[in-house]
Design an enzyme around this catalytic site. Structure first.
Site, mmCIF file in Angstrom:
data_model
loop_
_atom_site.group_PDB
_atom_site.id
_atom_site.type_symbol
_atom_site.label_atom_id
_atom_site.label_comp_id
_atom_site.label_asym_id
_atom_site.label_seq_id
_atom_site.Cartn_x
_atom_site.Cartn_y
_atom_site.Cartn_z
ATOM 1 C CG ASN A 9 -12.134 -14.960 -32.636
ATOM 2 O OD1 ASN A 9 -13.283 -14.964 -33.081
ATOM 3 N ND2 ASN A 9 -11.861 -15.173 -31.353
ATOM 4 C CD GLU A 167 -6.455 -15.900 -28.389
ATOM 5 O OE1 GLU A 167 -6.299 -15.143 -29.349
ATOM 6 O OE2 GLU A 167 -7.576 -16.182 -27.920
ATOM 7 N N GLY A 173 -7.769 -7.823 -26.281
ATOM 8 C CA GLY A 173 -8.628 -6.647 -26.387
ATOM 9 C C GLY A 173 -8.194 -5.488 -25.508
ATOM 10 C CB SER A 213 -3.175 -6.549 -28.038
ATOM 11 O OG SER A 213 -4.282 -6.315 -27.175
HETATM 12 P P1 13P Z 1 -7.530 -9.008 -29.777
HETATM 13 O O1 13P Z 1 -6.588 -9.191 -30.945
HETATM 14 O O2 13P Z 1 -8.638 -8.059 -30.066
HETATM 15 O O3 13P Z 1 -6.764 -8.702 -28.512
HETATM 16 O O4 13P Z 1 -8.234 -10.436 -29.541
HETATM 17 C C1 13P Z 1 -7.452 -11.570 -29.460
HETATM 18 C C2 13P Z 1 -8.323 -12.760 -29.471
HETATM 19 O O5 13P Z 1 -9.047 -13.021 -28.522
HETATM 20 C C3 13P Z 1 -8.330 -13.620 -30.662
HETATM 21 O O6 13P Z 1 -8.999 -14.802 -30.438
#
Ligand code: 13P
Length: 252
Positions: A9, A167, A173, A213
């Site tokens: 994404n 998630e 993030g 992450s």
């Molecule tokens: P990160 O991998 O940057 O934590 O983001 C995860 C995410 O929101 C994917 O949709």
């Protein structure tokens, strides 16, 4: 056996040129892989060019969002049919950023899932609890509501066109991944929900991705879990080498 599903994404990142560079690098890195579903979700403005570049490759393109109407006076919105026309095979719905920043409700997310399936698109349906919800023991209630309301009216047969992405909001993030055990626990719970809402066959066949992450150095442990069938990757999907390593996760 559920076929692994690895999706990137890209969120609000990359110009058309940068998107094409990354897509071209990924195309090279993943040539010949046919036992994993690989998906990338660039921004709207890059979709057609990226999709054109990837024709004939084993990488599919996804939209990051859609509006649940075929056409009409909805300034700024994009329909499932137009995403399909742009070369997309899938679309993400229910991402926590859309739930939190754009106040999207389970009912609205449900309408989007419906509209995507009606348009012949695959759905990447996201759920996940916040840290506050987890720490106040509401995680299971939150996941139950998100899954039950978000999938309302989607038939067992239509579930073949949908993957669920778990998630946890606190892991997105933040560099703070759920442990393998925490992720597996949530995935097993979601599979149980699918069994209750549908049946054993749907529960066993539906792929459940983990997102939050995911990095080259934690993907192997996550993918080794029984109920983790893939990953939805943000930050680490923006670098070809990192995303390629995630796609090439080590199998036990
Ligand atoms: P990160 O991998 O940057 O934590 O983001 C995860 C995410 O929101 C994917 O949709």
């Amino acid at each position: 056996m559920r076929k692994p599903f690895i999706a990137g994404n890209w969120k609000l990142q990359k110009t058309v040129g940068e998107s094409l560079d990354l897509a071209a690098a990924l195309k090279q890195e993943t040539a010949g892989i046919d036992d994993i579903d690989i998906v990338i979700a660039p921004v709207y403005t890059s979709l057609t060019k990226v999709a054109d570049l990837l024709v004939g490759s084993n990488i599919s393109v996804a939209g990051q969002n859609c509006y649940p109407a075929a056409s009409g006076a909805f300034t700024g919105e994009v329909s499932p049919a137009l995403l399909k026309d742009a070369g997309c095979r899938y679309c993400i719905v229910g991402h926590s950023e859309r739930r939190q920043l754009f106040a999207e409700t389970d009912a609205f997310i449900n309408q989007k899932s419906r509209a995507l399936i009606d348009a012949g698109m695959g759905v990447i349906f996201c759920v996940g609890e916040t840290l506050e919800e987890r720490e106040s023991d509401q995680m299971y209630d939150v996941l139950t509501t998100q899954v039950r309301e978000g999938l309302k009216g989607i038939s067992a047969e239509e579930m073949q066109n949908l993957v669920v992405a778990y998630e946890p909001v606190w892991a997105i993030g933040t560099g703070k991944t759920a442990s393998d055990e925490q992720a597996e626990e949530a995935h097993a719970f979601i599979r149980g929900l699918l069994q209750g809402l549908y049946d054993e066959n749907v529960a066993e066949a539906t792929r459940i991705l983990y997102g939050g992450s995911v990095k080259p150095d934690n993907v192997d442990g996550l993918m080794a879990q029984q109920d983790i069938d893939g990953t939805l990757v943000g930050g680490a999907s923006l670098k070809a080498a990192d995303f390629a390593r995630i796609i090439h996760f080590k199998r036990g």
